[in-house]
Write an enzyme that holds these catalytic residues in place. Structure first.
Site, PDB file in Angstrom:
ATOM      1  N   SER A   1      -4.540   6.930   1.327  1.00  0.00           N
ATOM      2  CA  SER A   1      -4.841   8.197   2.441  1.00  0.00           C
ATOM      3  C   SER A   1      -3.743   8.113   3.117  1.00  0.00           C
ATOM      4  O   SER A   1      -2.578   8.596   2.808  1.00  0.00           O
ATOM      5  CB  SER A   1      -6.284   7.402   3.109  1.00  0.00           C
ATOM      6  OG  SER A   1      -6.682   8.286   3.718  1.00  0.00           O
TER       7      SER A   1
ATOM      8  N   ASP B   1      -4.151  12.382   1.211  1.00  0.00           N
ATOM      9  CA  ASP B   1      -5.172  12.682   0.197  1.00  0.00           C
ATOM     10  C   ASP B   1      -5.982  13.621   0.679  1.00  0.00           C
ATOM     11  O   ASP B   1      -6.987  14.009   0.070  1.00  0.00           O
ATOM     12  CB  ASP B   1      -5.844  11.393  -0.079  1.00  0.00           C
ATOM     13  CG  ASP B   1      -6.729  10.697   0.745  1.00  0.00           C
ATOM     14  OD1 ASP B   1      -6.296  10.762   1.818  1.00  0.00           O
ATOM     15  OD2 ASP B   1      -7.779  10.389   0.481  1.00  0.00           O
TER      16      ASP B   1
END
Length: 437
Positions: A92, A232
């Site tokens: 992430s 992401d």
């Protein structure tokens, strides 16, 4: 093994091919027969994806590979393809040295605590159900996951005007966002659009400090809003038409106000600002508070009366669409709002903001300190929320004492409608932490 956002850590130390292989074996052994597999732009993702796929196949699981895609694209693909689960190889917003794995259900919600613990137990104990030689799983490619996600976003919004938008992808996996906005008639400028897992353009986490280039671009052009994603693209944050970063609590309030109606509830974590409560009160809605972490917000959105969930990290969930935080959807929703009700600076100005105090205290035994704080505060207040840390509400504000999930610290947060009261509540909470430590 699992944190609230899946498995994350430095590649080659905490996150290895061996771990990825074990997770794949565990997921297939737990009965997930068909799994969608995707990853973000980090170079280590290819290696880890191969290891996960091998583990799934080894225990009879079939793998549907979608390649490099935004996390919400992969999460939505689980139901699209009739699969049992999804796995995204991503860290992430973490730095490029890290990677990780996050597991998804067909509803778009990440694996919950019981599901995560079942996988973790199998990994700890090596409890795998290996398939016979002629029953190993298969790998196949699916190439329309992004097209499906884009179509769903286009169906979810209506943009009559054609605003100018700047999108900072941070070299991540969010290429779907400028493409969809272009399809919706927007004039789009893109920053850091080249996918690169070392994130050369800026750090992967989008915040006021890392988005200076986006802020300048918006301020110096005719752009009506600036959008930014993390690596992401499950997160989305924004700058207004003046190039000013929009505080995340305020963005949460803006989304919540438009989503809520009479009797509805909005899901948000325990550390969310009073601004959100006040923003939805005019519509006759209320806020239900969850533990910190988008997985807990998503879980709360399974209640029939919860129409929106948000976390000030930049995770936004419209449960009627998906229970995965969907940065590209949030981008389109925000542009829709600006086109219909903007400028964004005016929407921001319409949200009340209150003084908030935050501080972290390093302690030896953070969980013991929080437990002691809980006992002490229960002696002083009739209602003490211990859902995640210790939270106390008063007529004029609230305070929260919470152990960090990753560091040996206890965090104290206090907010009120006046500076004086915010100071009082913070000093009260900090004093109790000091006594408990």
């Amino acid at each position: 093994m699992f944190g609230t956002s899946g498995i994350r850590g430095p590649v080659g130390e905490e996150v290895t091919a061996a771990l990825a292989l074990s997770v794949g074996r565990a997921v297939a052994s737990d009965g997930y027969e068909t799994v969608v597999l995707g990853r973000d732009v980090r170079d280590s993702g290819s290696m880890l994806a191969d290891a996960v796929a091998a583990g799934l196949n080894e225990c009879g699981g079939d793998v549907l590979e979608v390649g490099v895609e935004a996390t919400p694209t992969v999460a939505r693909a689980v139901s699209r393809y009739g699969a049992d689960a999804g796995i995204v190889i991503t860290a992430s917003h973490n730095p490029p040295t890290d990677n990780g794995l996050k597991l998804w259900t067909p509803s778009g919600k990440a694996f919950g605590p019981e599901q995560r613990e079942s996988i973790a137990r199998r990994v700890r104990e090596g409890d795998y159900a290996f398939a016979d030689w002629d029953e190993v799983g298969r790998r196949s490619r699916r190439d329309d996951a992004r097209d499906h996600h884009a179509e769903r976003i286009r169906e979810a919004v209506s943009i009559d005007e054609s605003p100018s938008v700047a999108v900072d992808l941070g070299n991540g996996a969010g290429a779907i966002t400028p493409a969809v906005l272009d399809d919706l008639g927007c004039h789009v400028r893109t920053l850091n659009g080249q996918q690169d897992g070392s994130f050369p353009g800026r750090p992967s986490e989008p915040n006021a400090e890392t988005l200076e280039e986006l802020a300048r671009l918006v301020a110096e052009t005719d752009a009506e809003v600036g959008i930014a994603h993390d690596g992401d693209a499950d997160r989305m944050v924004a700058v207004d038409e003046t190039g000013t970063f929009v505080p995340k609590d305020v963005l949460l309030a803006i989304f919540a106000r438009r989503a809520a109606g009479e009797g509805d509830r909005i899901a948000a974590p325990v550390d969310t600002s009073l601004a959100v409560d006040d923003a939805v009160a005019d519509a006759g809605a209320t806020v239900t508070r969850t533990r910190v972490g988008d997985v807990y917000v998503a879980e709360r959105t399974t209640a029939d009366d919860v129409v929106f969930g948000g976390e000030p990290s930049g995770a936004w969930i419209w449960p009627g669409e998906t229970r995965c935080p969907d940065g590209p959807l949030a981008a389109a929703k925000l542009v829709e709002l600006v086109a219909a009700h903007g400028p964004l600076s005016a929407l921001v100005e319409d949200v009340d903001r209150y003084p908030i105090r935050r501080e972290s205290y390093e302690v030896d035994e953070k969980d013991a300190v929080v437990a002691s704080v809980r006992d002490r505060l229960r002696e002083r207040f009739e209602e003490v929320d211990t859902n995640d840390g210790v939270r106390v509400e008063t007529d004029e504000g609230w305070f929260l004492v919470r152990a960090s999930g990753t560091e040996p610290v206890v965090r104290v947060t206090a907010e009120a409608r006046t500076d004086a009261r915010a100071d009082e509540l913070f000093e009260l909470a900090a004093g109790v932490v000091s006594d408990a430590a």
